[in-house]
Design a protein around this motif. Sequence first.
Motif, PDB file in Angstrom:
ATOM      1  N   MET A  15      76.624   1.082  17.325  1.00  0.00           N
ATOM      2  CA  MET A  15      77.781   1.541  17.155  1.00  0.00           C
ATOM      3  C   MET A  15      78.271   2.127  18.404  1.00  0.00           C
ATOM      4  O   MET A  15      79.714   2.251  18.639  1.00  0.00           O
ATOM      5  N   ARG A  16      77.686   2.781  19.200  1.00  0.00           N
ATOM      6  CA  ARG A  16      78.023   3.274  20.633  1.00  0.00           C
ATOM      7  C   ARG A  16      78.781   2.036  21.154  1.00  0.00           C
ATOM      8  O   ARG A  16      79.817   1.943  21.865  1.00  0.00           O
ATOM      9  N   VAL A  17      78.291   0.846  21.450  1.00  0.00           N
ATOM     10  CA  VAL A  17      78.552  -0.183  22.085  1.00  0.00           C
ATOM     11  C   VAL A  17      79.961  -0.755  21.211  1.00  0.00           C
ATOM     12  O   VAL A  17      81.002  -0.920  22.163  1.00  0.00           O
ATOM     13  N   ALA A  18      79.976  -0.847  19.990  1.00  0.00           N
ATOM     14  CA  ALA A  18      81.039  -1.360  19.260  1.00  0.00           C
ATOM     15  C   ALA A  18      82.344  -0.271  19.452  1.00  0.00           C
ATOM     16  O   ALA A  18      83.292  -0.573  19.956  1.00  0.00           O
ATOM     17  N   ARG A  19      82.038   1.069  19.716  1.00  0.00           N
ATOM     18  CA  ARG A  19      83.207   1.820  20.055  1.00  0.00           C
ATOM     19  C   ARG A  19      83.610   1.711  21.523  1.00  0.00           C
ATOM     20  O   ARG A  19      84.751   1.752  21.810  1.00  0.00           O
ATOM     21  N   ASP A  20      82.498   1.663  22.335  1.00  0.00           N
ATOM     22  CA  ASP A  20      83.060   1.311  23.551  1.00  0.00           C
ATOM     23  C   ASP A  20      83.965  -0.006  23.766  1.00  0.00           C
ATOM     24  O   ASP A  20      85.116  -0.063  24.529  1.00  0.00           O
ATOM     25  N   LEU A  21      83.632  -1.041  23.033  1.00  0.00           N
ATOM     26  CA  LEU A  21      84.377  -2.281  23.123  1.00  0.00           C
ATOM     27  C   LEU A  21      85.893  -2.221  22.348  1.00  0.00           C
ATOM     28  O   LEU A  21      86.806  -2.450  22.653  1.00  0.00           O
ATOM     29  N   ARG A  22      85.696  -1.272  21.235  1.00  0.00           N
ATOM     30  CA  ARG A  22      86.976  -1.035  20.623  1.00  0.00           C
ATOM     31  C   ARG A  22      87.964  -0.364  21.555  1.00  0.00           C
ATOM     32  O   ARG A  22      89.236  -0.394  21.662  1.00  0.00           O
ATOM     33  N   ARG A  23      87.434   0.645  22.178  1.00  0.00           N
ATOM     34  CA  ARG A  23      88.352   1.246  23.223  1.00  0.00           C
ATOM     35  C   ARG A  23      88.993   0.755  24.155  1.00  0.00           C
ATOM     36  O   ARG A  23      90.110   0.864  24.551  1.00  0.00           O
ATOM     37  N   SER A  24      88.312  -0.352  24.742  1.00  0.00           N
ATOM     38  CA  SER A  24      88.716  -1.238  25.840  1.00  0.00           C
ATOM     39  C   SER A  24      89.463  -2.216  25.105  1.00  0.00           C
ATOM     40  O   SER A  24      90.539  -2.673  25.621  1.00  0.00           O
ATOM     41  N   GLY A  25      89.480  -2.623  23.837  1.00  0.00           N
ATOM     42  CA  GLY A  25      90.329  -3.583  23.226  1.00  0.00           C
ATOM     43  C   GLY A  25      91.832  -2.809  23.141  1.00  0.00           C
ATOM     44  O   GLY A  25      92.632  -3.342  23.311  1.00  0.00           O
ATOM     45  N   MET A  26      91.554  -1.586  22.706  1.00  0.00           N
ATOM     46  CA  MET A  26      92.988  -0.823  22.701  1.00  0.00           C
ATOM     47  C   MET A  26      93.632  -0.756  23.688  1.00  0.00           C
ATOM     48  O   MET A  26      94.915  -0.639  23.699  1.00  0.00           O
ATOM     49  N   ARG A  31      91.813  -8.730  25.463  1.00  0.00           N
ATOM     50  CA  ARG A  31      90.568  -8.271  24.922  1.00  0.00           C
ATOM     51  C   ARG A  31      89.524  -8.971  25.197  1.00  0.00           C
ATOM     52  O   ARG A  31      88.253  -8.217  25.406  1.00  0.00           O
ATOM     53  N   ARG A  32      89.414 -10.284  25.387  1.00  0.00           N
ATOM     54  CA  ARG A  32      88.302 -11.054  25.769  1.00  0.00           C
ATOM     55  C   ARG A  32      87.921 -10.972  27.132  1.00  0.00           C
ATOM     56  O   ARG A  32      86.781 -10.620  27.375  1.00  0.00           O
ATOM     57  N   ALA A  33      88.932 -10.603  27.937  1.00  0.00           N
ATOM     58  CA  ALA A  33      88.586 -10.175  29.319  1.00  0.00           C
ATOM     59  C   ALA A  33      87.971  -8.916  29.791  1.00  0.00           C
ATOM     60  O   ALA A  33      86.914  -8.581  30.596  1.00  0.00           O
ATOM     61  N   GLY A  34      88.407  -7.781  28.765  1.00  0.00           N
ATOM     62  CA  GLY A  34      87.656  -6.552  28.701  1.00  0.00           C
ATOM     63  C   GLY A  34      86.394  -6.993  28.165  1.00  0.00           C
ATOM     64  O   GLY A  34      85.439  -6.036  28.738  1.00  0.00           O
ATOM     65  N   ALA A  35      86.053  -7.726  27.080  1.00  0.00           N
ATOM     66  CA  ALA A  35      84.732  -7.768  26.601  1.00  0.00           C
ATOM     67  C   ALA A  35      83.860  -8.487  27.759  1.00  0.00           C
ATOM     68  O   ALA A  35      82.661  -7.800  27.858  1.00  0.00           O
ATOM     69  N   GLU A  36      84.159  -9.296  28.374  1.00  0.00           N
ATOM     70  CA  GLU A  36      83.654 -10.117  29.489  1.00  0.00           C
ATOM     71  C   GLU A  36      83.335  -9.045  30.545  1.00  0.00           C
ATOM     72  O   GLU A  36      82.032  -9.242  31.001  1.00  0.00           O
ATOM     73  N   ALA A  37      84.248  -8.437  30.914  1.00  0.00           N
ATOM     74  CA  ALA A  37      83.939  -7.339  32.068  1.00  0.00           C
ATOM     75  C   ALA A  37      82.593  -6.221  31.609  1.00  0.00           C
ATOM     76  O   ALA A  37      81.788  -5.871  32.309  1.00  0.00           O
ATOM     77  N   TYR A  38      82.829  -5.931  30.274  1.00  0.00           N
ATOM     78  CA  TYR A  38      81.966  -4.742  29.699  1.00  0.00           C
ATOM     79  C   TYR A  38      80.368  -5.429  29.637  1.00  0.00           C
ATOM     80  O   TYR A  38      79.490  -5.028  30.116  1.00  0.00           O
ATOM     81  N   PHE A  39      80.336  -6.960  29.386  1.00  0.00           N
ATOM     82  CA  PHE A  39      78.939  -7.444  29.202  1.00  0.00           C
ATOM     83  C   PHE A  39      78.524  -7.958  30.455  1.00  0.00           C
ATOM     84  O   PHE A  39      77.430  -8.278  30.636  1.00  0.00           O
ATOM     85  N   ALA A  40      79.241  -8.162  31.331  1.00  0.00           N
ATOM     86  CA  ALA A  40      79.096  -8.439  32.726  1.00  0.00           C
ATOM     87  C   ALA A  40      78.132  -7.881  33.186  1.00  0.00           C
ATOM     88  O   ALA A  40      77.387  -8.202  34.348  1.00  0.00           O
TER      89      ALA A  40
END
Length: 145
Positions: free
Chosen positions: A19-30, A115-124
Amino acid sequence: MLPHRDDTPADLDLGDLVMRVARDLRRSGMAAFEPYDLAPHHVRALRVVAHQGTMRLGELAQHLRVAPRSVTDVVDALESRGLARRSPDPDDRRAQVVELTDDARALVGRIDEARRAGAEAYFARLPAGERETLRRILLRLDADA
């Protein structure tokens, strides 16, 4: 009690961590759609119609898990910005369908890419092997849901 950022990792179970990771991803997606002055529910509606195709308003409400009257307000807002248009359903003229304009489809493409770029950066932060392992695990959990 909901977990807080200052909780130690030992205090968190897998559900809390996901849930914490999902919230972080949602914030970066926003952040990806902030430059376009769109509310999150508008972006969700745009993405659903972009990926599912022209649909009845009731179907859109089901995809968004909202009341039909709420989706009417969302479509009104998108229509007023030139991002969507309504027309009679060719199979039932009492119903209406919503489709995206060309501008909206291009906008969704830009938002999805950001959104994809943000997720890629997050998981990088994870090595490639761990990212692939995480991907396999999540795909398996998603398929079993």
